[in-house]
Scaffold this motif. Structure first.
Motif, PDB file in Angstrom:
ATOM      1  N   TYR A 438       1.181  -0.824   0.095  1.00 19.64           N
ATOM      2  CA  TYR A 438       0.151   0.226  -0.017  1.00 19.64           C
ATOM      3  C   TYR A 438       0.978   1.069  -0.372  1.00 19.64           C
ATOM      4  O   TYR A 438       1.736   1.245   0.360  1.00 19.64           O
ATOM      5  CB  TYR A 438      -0.814   0.334   0.973  1.00 19.64           C
ATOM      6  N   VAL A 439       0.516   2.050  -0.120  1.00 17.72           N
ATOM      7  CA  VAL A 439       1.218   3.537  -0.893  1.00 17.72           C
ATOM      8  C   VAL A 439      -0.193   4.537  -0.155  1.00 17.72           C
ATOM      9  O   VAL A 439      -0.871   4.889  -1.093  1.00 17.72           O
ATOM     10  CB  VAL A 439       2.043   4.363  -1.807  1.00 17.72           C
ATOM     11  N   VAL A 440      -0.333   5.518   0.576  1.00 16.92           N
ATOM     12  CA  VAL A 440      -0.843   6.474   1.176  1.00 16.92           C
ATOM     13  C   VAL A 440      -0.264   7.508   1.152  1.00 16.92           C
ATOM     14  O   VAL A 440       0.767   7.806   1.083  1.00 16.92           O
ATOM     15  CB  VAL A 440      -1.459   6.284   2.754  1.00 16.92           C
ATOM     16  N   GLU A 441      -0.694   8.185   0.418  1.00 11.60           N
ATOM     17  CA  GLU A 441      -0.887   9.751   0.095  1.00 11.60           C
ATOM     18  C   GLU A 441      -1.419  11.392   0.877  1.00 11.60           C
ATOM     19  O   GLU A 441      -2.920  10.315   0.966  1.00 11.60           O
ATOM     20  CB  GLU A 441      -0.418  10.154  -1.839  1.00 11.60           C
ATOM     21  N   TRP A 442      -0.883  11.909   1.142  1.00 11.18           N
ATOM     22  CA  TRP A 442      -1.664  13.243   1.753  1.00 11.18           C
ATOM     23  C   TRP A 442      -0.740  14.230   1.666  1.00 11.18           C
ATOM     24  O   TRP A 442       0.483  14.511   1.209  1.00 11.18           O
ATOM     25  CB  TRP A 442      -2.068  12.675   3.168  1.00 11.18           C
ATOM     26  N   TYR A 443      -1.802  15.932   1.802  1.00 14.15           N
ATOM     27  CA  TYR A 443      -1.363  16.954   1.041  1.00 14.15           C
ATOM     28  C   TYR A 443      -2.327  17.950   1.152  1.00 14.15           C
ATOM     29  O   TYR A 443      -3.516  17.537   1.328  1.00 14.15           O
ATOM     30  CB  TYR A 443      -1.284  16.810   0.040  1.00 14.15           C
ATOM     31  N   PRO A 444      -1.847  19.270   1.857  1.00 10.07           N
ATOM     32  CA  PRO A 444      -2.885  19.870   2.318  1.00 10.07           C
ATOM     33  C   PRO A 444      -3.981  20.262   0.898  1.00 10.07           C
ATOM     34  O   PRO A 444      -3.216  20.790  -0.221  1.00 10.07           O
ATOM     35  CB  PRO A 444      -2.099  21.674   2.176  1.00 10.07           C
TER      36      PRO A 444
END
Length: 779
Positions: A438-444
């Motif tokens: 799995y790859v989890v990405e997040w950003y404003p």
């Protein structure tokens, strides 16, 4: 304040000096505690007068003492003042307020300066070292100690020293030491090389007290200390640094300490190797900034002071490990992302990233990316191979490999968001395949390019805890699932925040009116103004200072259209809301909806036309309109009155005279006849005229006279000649008079004679044939 006290003290001293010189002294002043007292002391100040007078006492700036603290009478010649809790230096003075005796001159005043302070503390941290001189073995002993708190008065510090040689003892010596207001005191004195032991004691005293240290004995051999070494030159490779050390006195031990720039704890280097006057520091890391310092020591004695700190960078090496990369397919574009290398792995400053794409036939496409990038969109390719490498000044990192698969699996995950703990959880369906990772990405939210972060998780993971989300910032992102066949699932999440508050500002409205429609636009609030995730916007519409409508707008929109507004004055503003509540407005914007003048004109014209069409269908109205319409008709010129017709008439008269002279016979039919015909009025006008009561009324139709002109056919030529017409007067009398006045004018035709057979005119051509009646245009 202290300056004023000093000036007053100087003034009082001058007065006392003057009194001693003249011998005329008015009083004596003294204190029960002396002229130096301890801070917070209570005491009395006395004044005894030598003359019979009214006594007065002053303090500090020379003004009388307040009544609440007025001096008291001790006896007929003495007064006193109780001073309570004195905390600063003060000056007191006494004087005769008015002279009672018969002395001719007033006596001088007297004064007293009183200082406040503390007794000295016992010196602490007392220590002595025997420092070898750089030029001679006969060096100095340096003793130092801490003086304690500030006493605010003068202190006298002394150091008493007694020396002992191998077989005798020296005399006692005392050295005065000046502290100069410093909390630390330092004394230095020289000793002979034969001295082996010294006995030292420090003392300090002032007018309020005395303190001293116990007497301490030192063996100079144990207190021997060399001067601090100097780091002269530092040269570094990628893994080691060579340091040249300069020492004024040869020593036996050398201690090297080093640390990285951002570290707090110094690390000793146990394997310092001395060679050719240099120290080699090994086991360093590439591309790091290190700080170095050193100290030295004889075989016995104390370590020297630390040298001055020197900073140097080690050289770079090629990156040691491959990048951590992954990809996502968005709208037929492959987004290749990577994590920046840690400095320990980068081993240098990353200059750029190199993305290489190999298609199915091994064609290569190279795409560079700047060192600030973490993602790069590349064209979609089927079953292609992509490598990503980082480059610094020394080389490239090992390539990180990605294989793009065209098959795309269907989503099989259900995201469960726990906003309180910023934990993103997911679970698989029972029949789902086991993912590879799995790859989890997040950003404003809205700042994917700048604040992008991601984390790789193992195939057995079911949640991720994100710990570096900022407070009052709205985040979004996605969970990517990679399978063994290189297919990818993606499930997005949005509106995640750790802390949320009411927005600190409102969107500023920009309006543009188009008729009865208003287009409202605004910009998104900044991250600091949002203080969390915006749930919706609210637009308020006010008509003539009365709220008439509100509109709830989704947070994803930045425009709104308001239609079908009635003409009036309006005001509009808007606010932003989070889960906590509604924020303030930015500002009210005023605008005006006005009537559409073109539409109103068109409607008025259409109504008028329809009214005329209906009215004109009535016969009586039509006839009445036609009568009045005749007055508006333009006056049509009559061809009979034209200039050419006048010239034609003159020519025919002259031609007649020529024919008579040449004895040409003419019959009556050959003459030119001018008939004046009066046309009757139209039937409608005739009926109108007959029905009128007045027979003398003016006819509405103007009478127009016409003239007839003839043409004759020529026998010889067989063609017709037509006479010219032009405007002439309709009255025959005017024609005749015109002809009489112009008898001498040249003729229109040539002057030679014509035979009768040459002037064969055809049938008559009357002016009725060319009559123009303007009324036909309006039928």
């Amino acid at each position: 304040m202290r300056t004023m006290k000093l000036l007053w003290s100087i003034f009082t001293s001058l007065l006392l000096l003057l009194q001693k010189c003249t011998g005329d002294k008015s009083c004596e002043i003294w204190s029960s505690a002396g002229n130096v007292v301890q801070i917070t002391s209570t005491f009395r100040v006395y004044c005894t007068f030598n003359f019979n007078c009214k006594p007065a006492m002053y303090s500090a700036s020379g003004h009388p003492i307040p009544r609440a603290q007025s001096p008291q009478t001790y006896n007929s010649t003495t007064i006193y003042l109780d001073v309570v809790n004195m905390t600063e230096d003060r000056t007191f003075s006494c004087d005769c307020k008015d002279t009672i005796s018969n002395t001719e001159n007033k006596p001088d005043s007297c004064g007293l300066d009183i200082s406040a302070g503390y007794p000295p503390d016992r010196p602490t941290n007392f220590s002595c070292v025997y420092q070898i001189s750089e030029t001679s073995l006969s060096s100095a002993v340096i003793c130092s100690w801490a003086s304690g708190r500030n006493t605010y008065i003068r202190n006298d510090s002394k150091l008493r020293v007694r020396t002992f040689t191998h077989n005798a003892s020296g005399g006692l010596r005392s050295f005065s030491v000046s502290a100069k207001g410093s909390p630390f005191v330092r004394a230095e004195f020289a000793v002979d090389g034969s001295v082996q032991v010294i006995s030292v004691q420090a003392s300090v005293k002032n007018k309020l007290g005395y303190a001293e240290t116990p007497e301490v004995n030192y063996t100079l051999r144990d207190r021997l200390m060399p001067p601090a070494p100097l780091l002269h030159q530092v040269d570094c490779s990628s893994r080691s640094c060579s340091i040249r050390v300069n020492q004024s006195v040869p020593t036996y031990h050398l201690d090297i300490n080093y640390k990285e720039e951002n570290e707090e704890q110094w690390r000793p280097h146990p394997k310092s190797v001395m060679g050719n006057g240099s120290v080699i520091i090994e086991s360093l890391q590439p591309y790091r900034q290190y700080q170095f310092r050193c100290r030295s020591r004889f075989s016995t004695g104390l370590w020297s002071d630390w040298s001055r700190t020197v900073s140097r960078w080690t050289q770079e090496e090629a990156p040691a490990h491959a990048l951590d990369v992954w990809y996502a397919v968005d709208d037929n574009v492959i987004r290749v992302c990577w994590k920046k290398l840690d400095i320990s792995v980068a081993q240098g400053q990353i200059l750029d990233y190199i993305i290489t794409i190999y298609d199915q036939i091994q064609n290569k496409t190279v795409l560079p990316a700047s060192s600030n990038e973490q993602c790069l969109p590349v064209p979609f390719c089927s079953n292609c191979h992509i490598t990503v490498s980082a480059r610094n000044s020394r080389g490239y990192s090992p390539p990180a490999n990605i294989t793009i698969h065209t098959a795309k699996a269907k989503p099989r995950l259900v995201p469960v968001l726990n906003k309180k703990n910023v934990t993103i959880s997911w679970r698989q369906h029972v029949t789902a395949r086991l993912p590879r990772e799995y790859v989890v990405e997040w950003y404003p939210k809205g700042q994917k390019r700048h604040g992008f972060q991601w984390l790789r998780m193992g195939q057995n993971s079911s949640h991720v805890v994100i710990t570096d989300m900022k407070q009052f910032v709205c985040y979004e992102g996605a969970v990517h699932v990679f399978y063994s066949d290189n297919s990818v699932d993606r499930l997005g999440f949005t509106d995640i925040n750790t802390e949320v508050s009411v927005p600190t500002a409102g969107p500023c409205v920009h309006e543009r009116t188009e008729g009865t429609t208003v287009n409202v636009t605004w910009r998104e609030l900044s991250m600091t103004e949002r203080t969390g995730c915006i749930t919706n916007y609210t637009i308020y519409l006010e008509q003539n200072s009365r709220l008439v409508a509100t509109y709830n707008v989704p947070a994803s929109q930045t425009f709104w259209v308001i239609r079908d507004l009635t003409p009036a004055d309006y005001s509009i503003w808007m606010t932003a809301s989070t889960a906590i509540g509604e924020g303030p407005l930015c500002q009210k914007v005023n605008f005006f909806i006005q009537h559409d003048s073109l539409v109103a004109l068109f409607v008025t014209f259409a109504v008028l036309v329809m009214f005329l069409v209906v009215v004109c269908q009535i016969l009586a109205v039509k006839e009445r309109i036609w009568v009045y319409f005749q007055y508006c008709l333009p006056e049509i010129p009559d061809p009979a009155n034209s200039k050419w017709a006048k010239d034609c008439e003159k020519a025919k008269v002259n031609l007649h005279l020529q024919f008579s002279t040449s004895t040409v016979s003419e019959t009556e039919e050959d003459l030119v006849f001018v008939d004046i015909e009066e046309r009757p009025p139209p039937p409608l006008l005739a009926q109108t005229s007959l029905s009128s009561d007045s027979e003398t009324s003016t006819q509405p139709y103007r009478h127009i006279s016409y003239i007839k002109c003839f043409s004759h056919d020529s026998d010889s030529s067989g063609h017709t000649q037509t006479s010219f017409l032009d405007y002439i007067s309709p009255h025959m009398n005017a024609v005749k008079s015109e002809e009489e006045e112009n008898e001498d004018l040249p003729t229109f035709f040539p002057s030679h004679s014509f035979s009768s057979d040459q002037l064969d005119f055809g049938p008559k051509l009357t002016l009725d044939a060319v009559r123009i009646d303007g009324s036909d245009f309006f039928l």
